[in-house]
Design an enzyme around this catalytic site. Structure first.
Site, PDB file in Angstrom:
ATOM      1  N   HIS A  59      96.537 103.148  40.986  1.00 10.35           N
ATOM      2  CA  HIS A  59      95.835 101.874  41.175  1.00 10.35           C
ATOM      3  C   HIS A  59      94.517 102.186  41.871  1.00 10.35           C
ATOM      4  CE1 HIS A  59      99.539  99.435  40.412  1.00 10.35           C
ATOM      5  NE2 HIS A  59     100.138 100.504  40.903  1.00 10.35           N
ATOM      6  N   ASP A 296     102.130 106.253  41.742  1.00 15.68           N
ATOM      7  CA  ASP A 296     101.941 104.868  42.191  1.00 15.68           C
ATOM      8  C   ASP A 296     100.937 104.826  43.343  1.00 15.68           C
ATOM      9  OD1 ASP A 296     102.119 102.154  42.334  1.00 15.68           O
ATOM     10  OD2 ASP A 296     104.201 102.087  43.005  1.00 15.68           O
TER      11      ASP A 296
HETATM   12 ZN   LIG Z   1     102.213 100.701  40.720  1.00 15.09          ZN
END
Ligand SMILES: [Zn+2]
Length: 437
Positions: A59, A296
């Site tokens: 992200h 992540d």
């Molecule tokens: Zn994520």
């Protein structure tokens, strides 16, 4: 260029081989290559030669969250961590959920990227046909069955089923599998313990639902950040029944547990949460079931994390620390280097259709990481190139140091610094008719 005398980590295991690259491509892989006249020679004696890692879950916050990351700081953190390809998530602001938003995002990030990248398209209740029409221009679709950071969320049966059956079946839909209704229920009980307010049963319910719909529609499904033994058992069973499901774990859940969450406070808050010690151990025990390791990487500022529990956002950075942590685990005998390469390079390239990536093989992009396996150091917040400036792994001792990183044959990181120019990273998924290249 020739890289000589190193130990090359192939999917089949480490081997003493030399590598020749020409331009952006790896053109030869053999023992004792002789340099041609004027050819650059890199001496890798004593070094591991790894393929550049693919982080299929980051992200980088652009657009809309550039106070905590942008595509330059994010891809620089990736490069410093030996990651030469990233797949960036769509929960930005605006969300990447339409042709127009995809174009806007690419225009913003293309001049900044220092590693190669692909983008996810976010599923909404209504973008079913438009999403399917963009299949060749994205790495995959991301569908949030439970609320996390940002506004993307699809909870009703009808849009989930229609996305699953309409989005071309061979391109994966990546699911954030936590069940929204149960998250609401447990969240309302008011626990400050994150693993209590988003318990494993929420993941189990959403996963079961996703597997059933994938079975019915025959589509490729990739489960993001699995965290519990129960999920891996369900995935294993579904696979035995012929369901086309692959799955990811994050280094956060491999290397941290809810005990660390208690130590780290909100800085250890992530969705899905850090789990029990026994679930953490199960991720290693069921390592065979796991297809990909994705970070992540989800940076938030210290100010954001220092708010009260209910307000503090979920997510931790990780793109820079994945390879160091896995190298350390390998040095401890926890996992073989080739098993890491399968999950961080070979499998993500296959699952997301990144044809020029996927291994140190003749004909592939020359994405190469040189590592000194003998060197040790301690991770610190100061080393982090992410704008957020912290890591949950500060203080962790690392065995093995990244020396140099090449992106498509170009020296991009050396002497602890990113040396290639912003914009040298390339968009990986596009159609001939698309305006981006
Ligand atoms: Zn994520």
């Amino acid at each position: 260029m020739i890289i000589r005398n190193g130990v090359v980590v192939l999917a089949s295991g480490p081997a003493r081989l030399d590598i020749r690259t020409r331009g952006e491509i790896l053109v030869e892989l053999a023992a004792d290559l002789m340099p041609e006249q004027g050819e650059e020679v890199i001496d890798a004696t004593g070094l591991l030669v790894l393929p550049g890692f693919i982080d299929s879950h980051v992200h980088f916050r652009e657009p809309g969250g550039t106070h905590k990351e942008d595509f330059l700081s994010g891809t620089r953190a990736a490069l410093a961590g030996g990651v030469t390809t990233v797949l960036d998530m769509p929960n930005t602001s605006p969300t990447t959920d339409s042709r127009a938003h995809l174009a806007e995002k690419i225009a913003l990030i293309a001049p900044k990227a220092v590693v190669d990248y692909g983008l996810y398209l976010g599923a909404t209740d209504t973008n079913i046909e438009e999403a399917a029409s963009l299949v060749d221009e994205v790495a995959a679709m991301k569908l949030y069955m439970g609320s996390s950071t940002g506004s993307l969320l699809v909870t009703e049966f009808s849009p989930i089923y229609r996305h699953f059956s309409t989005f071309p079946l061979d391109k994966p839909i990546v699911v954030h599998a936590e069940d929204e209704q149960s998250l609401k229920y447990f969240g309302a009980l008011g626990s400050q313990d994150h693993n209590q307010s988003r318990p494993p049963v929420s993941a189990q319910i959403a996963l079961s639902r996703a597997l059933a719909i994938a079975e019915k529609t025959g589509r490729a499904l990739h489960i993001a950040h699995t965290t519990t033994q129960r999920e891996l058992e369900l995935i294993q069973e579904a696979r035995q029944k012929g369901v086309r499901v692959t799955c990811e774990v994050t280094p956060l859940h491999l290397f941290l547990s809810e005990e660390d969450q208690h130590r780290l406070g909100n800085f250890g808050k992530v969705n899905p949460p850090l789990r029990s010690k026994s679930d953490q151990a199960a991720l290693w025990r069921y390592f065979d079931v796991i297809d990909t390791i994705g970070t992540d990487h989800a940076p938030h500022t210290r100010e954001e994390k220092n708010q009260p529990y209910e307000k503090a956002p979920s997510g931790m950075p990780g793109v820079q620390t994945m390879l160091p942590l896995l190298l350390t685990a390998a040095s401890e005998g926890k996992v073989a280097l080739e098993e890491i390469v399968k999950r961080c390079v070979v499998n993500p390239a296959r699952i997301f259709g990144l044809e020029t990536k996927g291994a140190l093989e003749v004909g592939k992009d020359a994405d190469i990481v040189l590592v000194d396996p003998q060197q040790t150091y301690t991770l610190t917040d100061e080393q982090m190139l992410s704008k957020c400036g912290w890591t949950p792994f500060a203080g962790t001792k690392i065995q093995g140091k990244i020396q140099q990183v090449y992106v498509r044959g170009d020296i991009s990181y050396r002497h602890n610094a990113c040396v290639n120019s912003p914009g040298s990273g390339r968009l990986l998924c596009y159609t001939k008719s698309s305006p981006y290249r």
